[in-house]
Enzyme design. Structure first.
Site, mmCIF file in Angstrom:
data_model
loop_
_atom_site.group_PDB
_atom_site.id
_atom_site.type_symbol
_atom_site.label_atom_id
_atom_site.label_comp_id
_atom_site.label_asym_id
_atom_site.label_seq_id
_atom_site.Cartn_x
_atom_site.Cartn_y
_atom_site.Cartn_z
ATOM 1 N N LYS A 3 -13.233 24.451 -30.396
ATOM 2 C CA LYS A 3 -14.239 23.712 -29.847
ATOM 3 C C LYS A 3 -15.486 24.288 -29.521
ATOM 4 C CE LYS A 3 -15.260 20.410 -26.296
ATOM 5 N NZ LYS A 3 -15.031 19.402 -25.152
ATOM 6 N N GLU A 19 -16.084 13.836 -26.261
ATOM 7 C CA GLU A 19 -16.680 14.398 -27.701
ATOM 8 C C GLU A 19 -15.787 15.513 -28.231
ATOM 9 O OE1 GLU A 19 -17.286 15.540 -24.668
ATOM 10 O OE2 GLU A 19 -17.594 17.599 -25.251
ATOM 11 N N ASP A 46 -22.356 20.062 -22.942
ATOM 12 C CA ASP A 46 -21.784 18.937 -22.751
ATOM 13 C C ASP A 46 -22.221 18.186 -21.535
ATOM 14 O OD1 ASP A 46 -20.347 16.652 -22.845
ATOM 15 O OD2 ASP A 46 -18.318 17.563 -22.271
ATOM 16 N N ASP A 102 -18.518 24.927 -22.591
ATOM 17 C CA ASP A 102 -17.733 24.096 -23.579
ATOM 18 C C ASP A 102 -17.578 24.560 -25.007
ATOM 19 O OD1 ASP A 102 -16.173 21.927 -23.076
ATOM 20 O OD2 ASP A 102 -17.632 20.480 -23.764
ATOM 21 N N LYS A 156 -22.263 13.014 -17.202
ATOM 22 C CA LYS A 156 -21.500 13.471 -16.198
ATOM 23 C C LYS A 156 -22.237 13.427 -14.801
ATOM 24 C CE LYS A 156 -18.949 16.883 -18.934
ATOM 25 N NZ LYS A 156 -17.844 16.202 -18.601
ATOM 26 N N ARG A 206 -12.657 15.850 -28.882
ATOM 27 C CA ARG A 206 -11.682 15.368 -29.806
ATOM 28 C C ARG A 206 -12.233 14.640 -31.103
ATOM 29 N NH1 ARG A 206 -9.244 11.423 -25.311
ATOM 30 N NH2 ARG A 206 -10.038 12.998 -24.054
HETATM 31 N N1 BES Z 1 -15.544 19.276 -21.648
HETATM 32 C C1 BES Z 1 -15.136 18.345 -20.926
HETATM 33 C C2 BES Z 1 -13.837 18.968 -20.392
HETATM 34 C C3 BES Z 1 -13.836 19.945 -19.316
HETATM 35 C C4 BES Z 1 -13.716 19.572 -17.699
HETATM 36 C C5 BES Z 1 -13.908 21.103 -19.714
HETATM 37 C C6 BES Z 1 -13.726 20.550 -16.934
HETATM 38 C C7 BES Z 1 -13.987 22.111 -18.471
HETATM 39 C C8 BES Z 1 -13.893 21.828 -17.212
HETATM 40 C C9 BES Z 1 -14.673 17.268 -22.186
HETATM 41 O O1 BES Z 1 -15.520 17.021 -22.851
HETATM 42 C C10 BES Z 1 -14.725 16.173 -21.130
HETATM 43 O O2 BES Z 1 -15.764 15.626 -20.542
HETATM 44 N N2 BES Z 1 -13.616 15.323 -21.111
HETATM 45 C C11 BES Z 1 -13.224 14.283 -20.196
HETATM 46 C C12 BES Z 1 -12.478 13.118 -21.009
HETATM 47 C C13 BES Z 1 -12.489 11.638 -20.633
HETATM 48 C C14 BES Z 1 -13.902 11.184 -20.597
HETATM 49 C C15 BES Z 1 -11.452 10.995 -21.047
HETATM 50 C C16 BES Z 1 -12.752 14.344 -18.868
HETATM 51 O O3 BES Z 1 -11.803 15.067 -18.905
HETATM 52 O O4 BES Z 1 -13.226 14.165 -17.906
HETATM 53 ZN ZN ZN Z 2 -16.605 18.604 -23.774
HETATM 54 MN MN MN Z 3 -17.170 15.625 -22.373
#
Ligand code: BES
Ligand code: ZN
Ligand code: MN
Length: 496
Positions: free
Chosen positions: A255, A339, A260, A278, A267, A341
């Site tokens: 990835k 994003e 992000d 990311d 966020k 996935r």
């Molecule tokens: N890149 C993030 C996940 C992440 C979180 C990486 C903390 C490193 C540290 C990913 O793209 C994300 O935002 N995931 C969301 C998914 C949710 C919206 C289902 C998450 O985990 O909050």
């Molecule tokens: Zn991400």
């Molecule tokens: Mn994300």
């Protein structure tokens, strides 16, 4: 890091840090015959109760510092302890302004311990100071590993091989530590081209028009709001000679979200900066290839980096948008922050066209895995025993993992009225098992018959404080595991 392997202990100097990791080496030093050759060393026995003593041996201008951790606690029973010890030795040498670290490893554990200690030293010596103008450049000590004459050449080879891998790990850390505006998908492409050129790997890059032509709509959808177009970067390693096995083709998918923001589902601002990392999965896949090209295992390996910016922009994908994924399934974008996935779905489909048999993806995919496992463990999910094999290899590499289940019952949480798949769990279950539901989404795109292991490195890719032999920042996690996996697949018996 400047490192050499010798079988003759060098004459001690006042600015040495001398390390006795293995008491069996110390015993040899306490041998009167050896001690006679190294005046003063025989006094060591009296100082074995502490792990830091002044050497009674007087070099011109003073006495070198001795560090005797191995005389107190056994280190060779755990590889990770030896790596951490290597890191501690580096810190001690810097504190004391030592000009040289002399690691006495001529005991019975020396041959095994040498590459591990070297690894810890080299991981600890890494710093990201590119943007730190005021950083006083500390003079780095050199490292001398002293081993017995009978195994010097073999240890030298093992140490060099290990440091090759660690250089790749540290290069991955450099990419992950770069700010999001300094490392865009275009910059990631340039980094990949540089690796391909240097190591003689084949590289193919699918740019935006090409992605459109081939229907890679996950990347296109996520990348819509970015300042730089998304792309798919494919690197191929083909072993030379007849020894190469024909029945295994390893795929490494990463990835590569270069920043992000969450997109329109933005966020919160606290610690959002961490999202510059990311693309840790893409960095791991790229620099595992960098190592593999040098280690030359007898197995074909293909890496795919899927890279895009997830930005807030008037062109950004909207919550509620629906797109057609590469395998024809329609996907409802419920949350633009899920994003990873979406872009990985394209990479997984492509791996089928590349005809891989074993597929590992690394992705900073979910906050849920960070809550479940914290910074010590990578979460692993997969469709068969191959995931356990990856976990076992990772353990030997100092990259511990924990398997999480693909709970069949939860697949229905991705169902939605208006499309084939929702990109997040339905609202009633949104707080449950986030790492599992993300992996269940990915599974929808894993090619038929492929052994698949998914590594959720969201917790392990970047550390915010000192951790083991890591300084705050990127760890380069999974470079070591992916490289070791290629070597293992090349060596293991057919049809495992
Ligand atoms: N890149 C993030 C996940 C992440 C979180 C990486 C903390 C490193 C540290 C990913 O793209 C994300 O935002 N995931 C969301 C998914 C949710 C919206 C289902 C998450 O985990 O909050
Ligand atoms: Zn991400
Ligand atoms: Mn994300």
């Amino acid at each position: 890091m400047q490192i050499s392997v010798t079988s003759r202990p060098p004459a001690a100097r006042a600015d040495d840090l001398i390390v006795l990791l293995d008491p069996s080496a110390a015993r040899e030093l306490f041998d009167p015959a050896r001690a006679a050759a190294l005046p003063g060393w025989d006094d060591l026995a009296r100082h074995r109760k502490t792990n830091e003593v002044k050497c009674p041996y007087q070099a011109s201008g003073g006495a070198p510092l001795l560090y005797l951790p191995g005389a107190i606690a056994p280190y060779w029973d755990d590889d990770e302890k030896i790596r951490i010890l290597g890191g501690k030795t580096w810190d001690l040498a810097l504190d004391r302004h030592a000009r040289r670290i002399v690691l006495m490893l001529d005991g019975r554990h020396g041959p095994d311990a040498a590459p591990l200690a070297a690894e810890g030293l080299a991981l600890r010596a890494y710093r990201f100071t590119k943007y730190k103008k005021g950083a006083e450049p500390k003079r780095e000590p050199s490292v001398t590993l002293v081993v017995s004459d009978t195994n010097r050449a073999a240890v030298d080879r093992a140490v060099k091989r290990r440091l090759t891998v660690i250089e790749s790990v540290n290069a991955a850390r450099d990419l992950v530590n770069e700010p999001g505006s300094a490392l865009t998908p275009a910059d990631l492409e340039q980094a990949a081209r540089a690796v391909a050129r240097r190591r003689g790997l084949k590289i193919t890059v699918l740019n935006e028009p090409e992605l459109r032509k081939q229907g890679y709509n996950g990347l296109l959808t996520v990348g819509r709001g970015g300042t730089v177009p998304p792309r798919m970067i494919i690197l191929r390693y083909q072993p030379a000679g007849r020894g190469a096995r024909k029945d295994v083709h390893l795929g490494l998918l990463g990835k590569g979200v270069t920043f992000d923001t969450g997109g329109i589902s933005i966020k919160p601002s606290a610690r959002m900066w961490e999202m510059k990392g990311d693309m840790g999965g893409a960095a791991a896949a790229l620099f595992a290839m960098d190592a593999i090209a040098q280690l030359k295992p007898a197995v074909a390996v293909t890496a795919i980096l899927v890279t895009a910016q997830n930005y807030v922009d008037r062109n950004s994908v909207l919550p509620g948008d629906i797109f057609v994924a590469k395998n024809g399934k329609t996907v409802h974008v419920d949350n633009t922050d899920a994003e990873g996935r979406l872009i990985l779905s394209d990479g997984l489909c492509r791996m089928g066209e590349e005809r891989v048999t074993h597929l590992v993806d690394a992705a900073t995919l979910t906050g849920a895995v960070v809550r479940a496992l914290g910074p010590a463990l990578t979460g692993v999910l997969g469709n068969d025993q191959f995931a356990d094999e990856v976990i076992e290899i990772a353990a030997t590499q100092g990259e511990p993992c924990w398997r999480l289940p693909l709970v069949e019952e939860y697949r229905q949480w991705l169902d939605i009225e208006v499309a084939d798949l929702n990109n997040i769990s339905n609202p009633a279950c949104s707080l449950y098992a986030g790492a599992t539901t993300a992996a269940l989404f990915l599974r929808e795109f894993v090619p038929q018959g492929v052994h698949w292991a998914h590594l959720d490195i969201a917790g392990t890719s970047l550390v915010t404080g000192q951790y083991k032999y890591f300084r705050p920042g990127a760890t380069g996690v999974m470079v070591r595991t992916m490289a070791a996996l290629a070597e293992r697949l090349a060596a293991r018996p057919a049809d495992g």
